[in-house]
Design a protein around this motif. Structure first.
Motif, PDB file in Angstrom:
ATOM      1  N   VAL A  44      -6.620 -38.183 -27.293  1.00  0.00           N
ATOM      2  CA  VAL A  44      -8.025 -38.152 -26.877  1.00  0.00           C
ATOM      3  C   VAL A  44      -8.166 -38.276 -25.357  1.00  0.00           C
ATOM      4  O   VAL A  44      -8.958 -37.549 -24.765  1.00  0.00           O
ATOM      5  CB  VAL A  44      -8.870 -39.208 -27.632  1.00  0.00           C
ATOM      6  CG1 VAL A  44     -10.252 -39.350 -27.020  1.00  0.00           C
ATOM      7  CG2 VAL A  44      -8.979 -38.833 -29.108  1.00  0.00           C
ATOM      8  N   SER A  47      -7.752 -34.851 -24.073  1.00  0.00           N
ATOM      9  CA  SER A  47      -8.904 -33.980 -24.343  1.00  0.00           C
ATOM     10  C   SER A  47     -10.102 -34.386 -23.501  1.00  0.00           C
ATOM     11  O   SER A  47     -10.932 -33.541 -23.160  1.00  0.00           O
ATOM     12  CB  SER A  47      -9.259 -33.990 -25.828  1.00  0.00           C
ATOM     13  OG  SER A  47      -9.940 -35.170 -26.179  1.00  0.00           O
ATOM     14  N   ASN A  48     -10.198 -35.663 -23.157  1.00  0.00           N
ATOM     15  CA  ASN A  48     -11.302 -36.128 -22.311  1.00  0.00           C
ATOM     16  C   ASN A  48     -11.272 -35.479 -20.929  1.00  0.00           C
ATOM     17  O   ASN A  48     -12.295 -35.412 -20.259  1.00  0.00           O
ATOM     18  CB  ASN A  48     -11.275 -37.650 -22.165  1.00  0.00           C
ATOM     19  CG  ASN A  48     -11.797 -38.362 -23.391  1.00  0.00           C
ATOM     20  OD1 ASN A  48     -12.416 -37.753 -24.260  1.00  0.00           O
ATOM     21  ND2 ASN A  48     -11.533 -39.647 -23.476  1.00  0.00           N
TER      22      ASN A  48
END
Length: 134
Positions: A44, A47-48
């Protein structure tokens, strides 16, 4: 759809076999939880960097989310170790439904993600909404 999948898994499982394999089931539960922790907290943040940011509090909810058992059911009856895979899947699904399902609402409340207050609804980091059954 998930309820149907869980029902189908339940029809394939023999409780005596599940209890006989309790250590394997516990190892499967631990493996799933560790896998979720590693995948969510490692991927994550990457992806951030590319898309809308997922706040850490929502990452906690994603880690504590449920397992989908459809993969185990998709194997035909001649698949080697199918019985064991079904038992492990069902054990993890039971844990997911009973333990994680019953504790997700308190987790969301502890993390102040319940969405009941105006500050949470208008917080730019809290654009993702979840619905909890009462």
């Amino acid at each position: 759809m998930n309820s149907l999948v869980f029902l189908l898994i339940g029809l394939e499982i023999h409780v005596r076999e599940l209890l006989k394999n309790w250590t394997s089931v516990m190892l499967a539960i631990i493996a799933v939880l560790v896998g979720r922790v590693l995948s969510v907290y490692a991927l994550v943040p990457l992806s951030n960097l590319l898309v809308e940011r997922i706040p850490l509090r929502w990452q906690h909810v994603a880690v504590w989310g449920g397992l989908r058992g459809a993969l185990a059911l998709s194997r035909n009856s001649e698949f080697p170790y199918r019985e064991q895979i079904l038992n492990l899947t069902f054990g993890v699904v039971i844990f997911s439904i009973l333990v994680q399902g019953l504790t997700i609402k308190p987790l969301v409340r502890i993390l102040n993600l319940s969405g009941g207050d105006a500050a949470t609804r208008h917080d730019p980091e809290c654009r993702v909404q979840i619905r909890l059954s009462s």
